[in-house]
Design a protein around this motif. Structure first.
Motif, PDB file in Angstrom:
ATOM      1  N   GLU A  22      26.374  40.087  40.010  1.00 31.63           N
ATOM      2  CA  GLU A  22      27.570  39.962  39.186  1.00 31.63           C
ATOM      3  C   GLU A  22      28.623  39.027  39.788  1.00 31.63           C
ATOM      4  O   GLU A  22      29.541  38.608  39.097  1.00 31.63           O
ATOM      5  CB  GLU A  22      28.196  41.334  38.917  1.00 31.63           C
ATOM      6  N   ASN A  23      28.502  38.719  41.064  1.00 32.14           N
ATOM      7  CA  ASN A  23      29.425  37.792  41.724  1.00 32.14           C
ATOM      8  C   ASN A  23      28.822  36.389  41.691  1.00 32.14           C
ATOM      9  O   ASN A  23      27.612  36.227  41.780  1.00 32.14           O
ATOM     10  CB  ASN A  23      29.665  38.206  43.174  1.00 32.14           C
ATOM     11  N   VAL A  33      33.510  34.147  40.461  1.00 30.12           N
ATOM     12  CA  VAL A  33      33.636  35.462  39.835  1.00 30.12           C
ATOM     13  C   VAL A  33      33.375  36.503  40.911  1.00 30.12           C
ATOM     14  O   VAL A  33      32.352  36.439  41.598  1.00 30.12           O
ATOM     15  CB  VAL A  33      32.625  35.632  38.676  1.00 30.12           C
ATOM     16  N   ARG A  35      33.445  40.761  41.535  1.00 35.43           N
ATOM     17  CA  ARG A  35      33.602  42.122  40.998  1.00 35.43           C
ATOM     18  C   ARG A  35      33.904  43.056  42.161  1.00 35.43           C
ATOM     19  O   ARG A  35      33.165  43.112  43.128  1.00 35.43           O
ATOM     20  CB  ARG A  35      32.335  42.587  40.299  1.00 35.43           C
ATOM     21  N   TYR A  36      35.017  43.770  42.043  1.00 40.67           N
ATOM     22  CA  TYR A  36      35.432  44.736  43.058  1.00 40.67           C
ATOM     23  C   TYR A  36      34.925  46.113  42.635  1.00 40.67           C
ATOM     24  O   TYR A  36      35.435  46.709  41.684  1.00 40.67           O
ATOM     25  CB  TYR A  36      36.951  44.744  43.209  1.00 40.67           C
ATOM     26  N   GLU A  37      33.885  46.599  43.334  1.00 38.02           N
ATOM     27  CA  GLU A  37      33.254  47.860  42.957  1.00 38.02           C
ATOM     28  C   GLU A  37      34.196  49.052  43.030  1.00 38.02           C
ATOM     29  O   GLU A  37      34.121  49.956  42.204  1.00 38.02           O
ATOM     30  CB  GLU A  37      32.030  48.123  43.838  1.00 38.02           C
ATOM     31  N   ASP A  40      36.256  48.671  39.948  1.00 37.00           N
ATOM     32  CA  ASP A  40      35.500  48.213  38.782  1.00 37.00           C
ATOM     33  C   ASP A  40      36.252  47.094  38.035  1.00 37.00           C
ATOM     34  O   ASP A  40      36.249  47.045  36.812  1.00 37.00           O
ATOM     35  CB  ASP A  40      35.185  49.378  37.841  1.00 37.00           C
ATOM     36  N   THR A  42      36.808  42.911  37.624  1.00 38.16           N
ATOM     37  CA  THR A  42      36.198  41.603  37.846  1.00 38.16           C
ATOM     38  C   THR A  42      37.283  40.546  37.701  1.00 38.16           C
ATOM     39  O   THR A  42      38.034  40.555  36.731  1.00 38.16           O
ATOM     40  CB  THR A  42      35.072  41.334  36.829  1.00 38.16           C
ATOM     41  N   LYS A  43      37.366  39.648  38.691  1.00 36.71           N
ATOM     42  CA  LYS A  43      38.344  38.562  38.649  1.00 36.71           C
ATOM     43  C   LYS A  43      37.606  37.236  38.644  1.00 36.71           C
ATOM     44  O   LYS A  43      36.639  37.045  39.372  1.00 36.71           O
ATOM     45  CB  LYS A  43      39.290  38.635  39.838  1.00 36.71           C
ATOM     46  N   THR A  44      38.086  36.310  37.829  1.00 41.20           N
ATOM     47  CA  THR A  44      37.492  34.980  37.728  1.00 41.20           C
ATOM     48  C   THR A  44      38.532  33.939  38.102  1.00 41.20           C
ATOM     49  O   THR A  44      39.660  33.973  37.628  1.00 41.20           O
ATOM     50  CB  THR A  44      36.999  34.710  36.294  1.00 41.20           C
TER      51      THR A  44
END
Length: 85
Positions: A22-23, A33, A35-37, A40, A42-44
């Motif tokens: 996902e990154n 991109v 994703r901080y688990e 939850d 996601t930053k782009t």
């Protein structure tokens, strides 16, 4: 041997990583991109770039790993948080 990216016609990197890939780091689209688990979220980043020096190191490692040779990519990281395929 010279590993200068500036002497190449074009050199871009697309790297996907994480548990479900996902990154992403994508220099062609200038996108990152993450994703901080924990949250939850996601930053782009849409204006992401690597320096010429950073790209040269990546290019050198790709050349030295004999990138034209056939590879079987089936190994995973041992970390429960991140995996690579």
């Amino acid at each position: 041997m010279n590993y200068s990216v500036s002497e190449q016609d074009r050199f871009d990197v697309r790297l996907k990583y994480g548990r479900n890939l996902e990154n992403e780091i994508n220099t062609a689209d200038k996108k990152m991109v993450v994703r901080y688990e924990e949250s939850d979220v996601t930053k782009t980043t849409s204006d992401f770039t690597l320096t010429e020096g950073e790209l040269s190191v990546i290019y050198q490692n790709i050349v030295l790993s004999n990138y034209l040779d056939q590879k079987v990519l089936n190994h995973s990281c041992h970390s429960p948080k991140n995996s690579m395929s």
